[in-house]
Design a protein around this motif. Structure first.
Motif, PDB file in Angstrom:
ATOM      1  N   LEU A  71       4.060   8.261  -7.025  1.00 34.76           N
ATOM      2  CA  LEU A  71       3.350   8.724  -5.841  1.00 34.76           C
ATOM      3  C   LEU A  71       2.078   9.509  -6.163  1.00 34.76           C
ATOM      4  O   LEU A  71       1.241   9.737  -5.293  1.00 34.76           O
ATOM      5  CB  LEU A  71       4.270   9.583  -4.981  1.00 34.76           C
ATOM      6  CG  LEU A  71       5.333   8.821  -4.191  1.00 34.76           C
ATOM      7  CD1 LEU A  71       6.030   9.756  -3.222  1.00 34.76           C
ATOM      8  CD2 LEU A  71       4.734   7.646  -3.427  1.00 34.76           C
ATOM      9  N   PHE A  72       1.935   9.921  -7.430  1.00 35.21           N
ATOM     10  CA  PHE A  72       0.713  10.619  -7.833  1.00 35.21           C
ATOM     11  C   PHE A  72      -0.517   9.778  -7.499  1.00 35.21           C
ATOM     12  O   PHE A  72      -1.562  10.291  -7.122  1.00 35.21           O
ATOM     13  CB  PHE A  72       0.774  10.917  -9.334  1.00 35.21           C
ATOM     14  CG  PHE A  72      -0.478  11.531  -9.893  1.00 35.21           C
ATOM     15  CD1 PHE A  72      -0.767  12.871  -9.667  1.00 35.21           C
ATOM     16  CD2 PHE A  72      -1.372  10.780 -10.631  1.00 35.21           C
ATOM     17  CE1 PHE A  72      -1.922  13.452 -10.180  1.00 35.21           C
ATOM     18  CE2 PHE A  72      -2.525  11.342 -11.146  1.00 35.21           C
ATOM     19  CZ  PHE A  72      -2.803  12.678 -10.920  1.00 35.21           C
ATOM     20  N   PHE A  73      -0.355   8.445  -7.633  1.00 38.05           N
ATOM     21  CA  PHE A  73      -1.507   7.556  -7.425  1.00 38.05           C
ATOM     22  C   PHE A  73      -1.707   7.198  -5.960  1.00 38.05           C
ATOM     23  O   PHE A  73      -2.782   6.740  -5.578  1.00 38.05           O
ATOM     24  CB  PHE A  73      -1.321   6.272  -8.238  1.00 38.05           C
ATOM     25  CG  PHE A  73      -1.057   6.531  -9.688  1.00 38.05           C
ATOM     26  CD1 PHE A  73      -2.066   6.985 -10.515  1.00 38.05           C
ATOM     27  CD2 PHE A  73       0.192   6.332 -10.221  1.00 38.05           C
ATOM     28  CE1 PHE A  73      -1.831   7.239 -11.849  1.00 38.05           C
ATOM     29  CE2 PHE A  73       0.453   6.579 -11.553  1.00 38.05           C
ATOM     30  CZ  PHE A  73      -0.559   7.045 -12.372  1.00 38.05           C
ATOM     31  N   VAL A  74      -0.673   7.404  -5.142  1.00 34.04           N
ATOM     32  CA  VAL A  74      -0.758   6.990  -3.748  1.00 34.04           C
ATOM     33  C   VAL A  74      -1.835   7.767  -3.007  1.00 34.04           C
ATOM     34  O   VAL A  74      -2.569   7.199  -2.178  1.00 34.04           O
ATOM     35  CB  VAL A  74       0.605   7.144  -3.050  1.00 34.04           C
ATOM     36  CG1 VAL A  74       0.462   7.009  -1.539  1.00 34.04           C
ATOM     37  CG2 VAL A  74       1.581   6.094  -3.569  1.00 34.04           C
ATOM     38  N   THR A  75      -1.959   9.066  -3.280  1.00 32.75           N
ATOM     39  CA  THR A  75      -2.986   9.856  -2.586  1.00 32.75           C
ATOM     40  C   THR A  75      -4.385   9.358  -2.926  1.00 32.75           C
ATOM     41  O   THR A  75      -5.266   9.311  -2.062  1.00 32.75           O
ATOM     42  CB  THR A  75      -2.858  11.347  -2.945  1.00 32.75           C
ATOM     43  OG1 THR A  75      -2.883  11.492  -4.371  1.00 32.75           O
ATOM     44  CG2 THR A  75      -1.560  11.930  -2.411  1.00 32.75           C
ATOM     45  N   PHE A  76      -4.600   8.971  -4.199  1.00 35.51           N
ATOM     46  CA  PHE A  76      -5.905   8.412  -4.574  1.00 35.51           C
ATOM     47  C   PHE A  76      -6.124   7.058  -3.895  1.00 35.51           C
ATOM     48  O   PHE A  76      -7.234   6.750  -3.460  1.00 35.51           O
ATOM     49  CB  PHE A  76      -5.991   8.247  -6.095  1.00 35.51           C
ATOM     50  CG  PHE A  76      -5.947   9.545  -6.850  1.00 35.51           C
ATOM     51  CD1 PHE A  76      -6.907  10.520  -6.643  1.00 35.51           C
ATOM     52  CD2 PHE A  76      -4.948   9.799  -7.761  1.00 35.51           C
ATOM     53  CE1 PHE A  76      -6.883  11.720  -7.333  1.00 35.51           C
ATOM     54  CE2 PHE A  76      -4.896  10.984  -8.458  1.00 35.51           C
ATOM     55  CZ  PHE A  76      -5.867  11.956  -8.251  1.00 35.51           C
ATOM     56  N   TYR A  77      -5.068   6.276  -3.800  1.00 35.98           N
ATOM     57  CA  TYR A  77      -5.163   4.972  -3.135  1.00 35.98           C
ATOM     58  C   TYR A  77      -5.550   5.148  -1.670  1.00 35.98           C
ATOM     59  O   TYR A  77      -6.459   4.470  -1.163  1.00 35.98           O
ATOM     60  CB  TYR A  77      -3.826   4.236  -3.267  1.00 35.98           C
ATOM     61  CG  TYR A  77      -3.700   3.016  -2.394  1.00 35.98           C
ATOM     62  CD1 TYR A  77      -4.353   1.830  -2.725  1.00 35.98           C
ATOM     63  CD2 TYR A  77      -2.935   3.045  -1.230  1.00 35.98           C
ATOM     64  CE1 TYR A  77      -4.234   0.695  -1.918  1.00 35.98           C
ATOM     65  CE2 TYR A  77      -2.812   1.920  -0.421  1.00 35.98           C
ATOM     66  CZ  TYR A  77      -3.468   0.752  -0.769  1.00 35.98           C
ATOM     67  OH  TYR A  77      -3.357  -0.354   0.024  1.00 35.98           O
ATOM     68  N   LEU A  78      -4.882   6.066  -0.992  1.00 33.49           N
ATOM     69  CA  LEU A  78      -5.129   6.241   0.435  1.00 33.49           C
ATOM     70  C   LEU A  78      -6.521   6.827   0.702  1.00 33.49           C
ATOM     71  O   LEU A  78      -7.198   6.408   1.642  1.00 33.49           O
ATOM     72  CB  LEU A  78      -4.056   7.151   1.038  1.00 33.49           C
ATOM     73  CG  LEU A  78      -2.627   6.579   1.060  1.00 33.49           C
ATOM     74  CD1 LEU A  78      -1.642   7.623   1.570  1.00 33.49           C
ATOM     75  CD2 LEU A  78      -2.551   5.322   1.911  1.00 33.49           C
TER      76      LEU A  78
END
Length: 538
Positions: free
Chosen positions: A308-315
């Motif tokens: 989920l660390f990458f999800v914020t960057f994705y969004l």
């Protein structure tokens, strides 16, 4: 099952006020299990909220205080490092001096450190008080679990931990939304000041409602050498994990800190078998379910926090959402955790933890593999499905693994068990973020030049290519130089986003594989073998 005995004041209430609780008749609100749960929930809310709310404030802190990127990273790393190093020792303090006292000290210290951050005028002070926040948070979290362990009878403990998990889920979900609103409409200091009224309420409720119960077998001394050895081991491990992305995993400094960590852990384990009253009794790990629960917590946190660390960057960087909108997009995940945690507690109470935990990790693996298929055009509908499924999978693990660890530990070691559970989460989360971050960086490093060439974009100088790779690792396409044709700028953005998504997809595949391994570990779990409800001398 073994029965642990607690010594309380002569007028103390029944520890449960419920069927199956200890002996005696409840005479008041102090010590009532459900009021105990409500009280510790307010304290835990501060720590859980801080886990996500501060990330939203970091850009504003950087701008207002003129901080470097490294300074801002230490606002998070200093907190996590202090928390991870202190958790098991803090749990032992609760076992030794009482979980009520330890919890209240943690609440007061955490709220005071939060207020101090709000009036700090420099990054150095912010980082210093964040470290203090981590130390006081370490006092608070295991003590909360210790209080629940001592207050609820065995047949109700899962339900209590389920509600406790729902509180953590709700607080975590609220963090980005509340943080975004406060930063946007008040200031970044308000993100920390919000802990003051919450802490004050938890303190008042704690003074009035919490009852100190200590096992007759509670430790009478403190293992100072054990504290030193464990602190060195945890510090070197977490420090190496934090610095690995900067130093690289094969660097001599990374290997050196990991080697010192291994040696310190070995020395700690040897000493604990000889200490009169060890900090972390090695006999606890003779329980296969407790050991499996600890490993399960590490693996769950590895996949969950790392993925989920990458999800914020994705969004935010790929989908272009604001921090508040990103938090709203994640609501299916956190909402499902809020709803499913109490339900998971009920199911686990009826059928035991093994089947629900295996099924939950299988669902988590499916969700991770599903998230690996996201692309730049994936809409809210598909992300909501995978986030909801992930929340449905994670909730039973948060509840069940916690009960497996705490419930299989003797009552006199409830605080240490709570610290062990939290430390497993911190180490797993840090390791997942670092390892999956390395996977992401490696994939982006190989994909970006290839996609750049396929898009027929002009070759970049080596220095600019390295900077572009760094930006692509967080999905951020740098602004095109003035005069760049719109078609070329769009192509650069597409290459960066495609490279990031490829790396994120591989990271989620790795997280899914870890979840499958965790499902195998869950087979070895079983319900607690020690009574949660203490007997009380009236």
């Amino acid at each position: 099952m073994s029965t642990q005995t607690s010594t309380v004041a002569p007028d103390a209430p029944d520890p449960a006020g419920l069927e199956g609780g200890g002996g005696g008749t409840r005479k008041g609100m102090r010590g009532h299990p459900w009021l105990t749960l409500v009280t510790v929930a307010f304290g835990v809310t501060m720590v859980a909220l801080d886990g996500t709310i501060v990330a939203i404030a970091n850009p504003a802190i950087q701008k207002d205080l003129g901080a470097s990127l490294s300074d801002v990273q230490w606002i998070t790393n200093g907190y996590l490092l202090a928390l991870a190093v202190a958790l098991i020792t803090a749990g032992k303090l609760g076992d030794r001096f009482g979980h009520r006292q330890t919890f209240l000290v943690g609440v007061v210290g955490f709220a005071a450190a939060s207020a101090a951050i709000g009036v700090s005028g420099s990054v150095a002070l912010v980082v210093t008080f964040r470290v203090l926040q981590g130390i006081f948070g370490a006092l608070l979290m295991p003590a909360a679990l210790g209080l629940l362990r001592a207050s609820f009878p065995a047949e109700r403990l899962n339900a209590a931990i389920g509600i406790w998990g729902a509180v953590i889920g709700a607080s975590t979900a609220a963090g980005p939304i509340v943080g975004g609103l406060l930063v946007e409409h008040v200031n970044w200091e308000s993100v920390f000041f919000i802990n003051v009224p919450v802490g004050a309420l938890a303190l008042v409720m704690g003074l009035v409602l919490l009852l100190d119960r200590r096992s007759e077998n509670a430790p009478r001394s403190f293992d100072l050498l054990g504290v030193v050895l464990l602190s060195v081991a945890m510090f070197c491990l977490v420090w190496a994990i934090i610095k690995a992305p900067e130093w690289h995993w094969g660097d001599a400094k990374t290997i050196g800190f990991l080697a010192v960590s291994v040696l310190a852990f070995a020395a700690f384990g040897f000493w604990e078998t000889r200490a009169k009253e060890p900090l972390l009794p090695m006999s606890m790990f003779r329980s296969i379910p407790l050991t499996a629960g600890t490993v399960l917590m590490v693996l769950m946190a590895f996949g969950f926090m790392g993925g989920l660390f990458f999800v914020t960057f994705y969004l935010q960087n790929v989908n272009g959402l604001s921090p508040v909108d990103s938090g709203l997009r994640l609501l299916p995940l956190t909402a499902m955790m809020i709803v499913a945690s109490p339900l998971a507690g009920t199911v686990i109470t009826k059928v035991g933890p093994r089947i629900p935990l295996v099924a939950a990790m299988v669902l988590t693996a499916i969700a991770m593999f599903g998230l690996s298929s996201l692309n730049a055009d994936s809409g809210m509908g598909i992300t909501a499905v995978w986030f909801a499924l992930l929340g449905l999978g994670l909730a039973p693990v948060m509840v069940g693994a916690t009960e497996v660890i705490v419930g299989n530990a003797p009552l006199q070691h409830a605080g240490v068990a709570g610290g062990l559970q939290q430390a497993a989460m911190q180490v797993g989360g840090s390791l997942g973020t670092a390892v999956l971050g390395a996977v992401m960086a490696s994939r982006v490093g190989s994909e970006l030049p290839q996609k750049w060439a396929e898009a027929k974009l002009p070759p970049l100088p080596e220095q600019k290519e390295a900077a572009l790779k760094k930006a692509a690792e967080v999905g951020m396409a740098p602004p095109a130089p003035k005069g760049t044709p719109a078609q070329v700028a769009d192509a650069i953005e597409r290459v960066v986003h495609d490279s990031f998504i490829s790396g994120m997809g591989l990271a989620f595949v790795c997280a899914g594989i870890v979840a499958v391994l965790a499902a195998g570990v869950a087979v070895f779990t079983s319900r607690g073998t020690n009574d949660a409800g203490p007997s009380v001398h009236i």
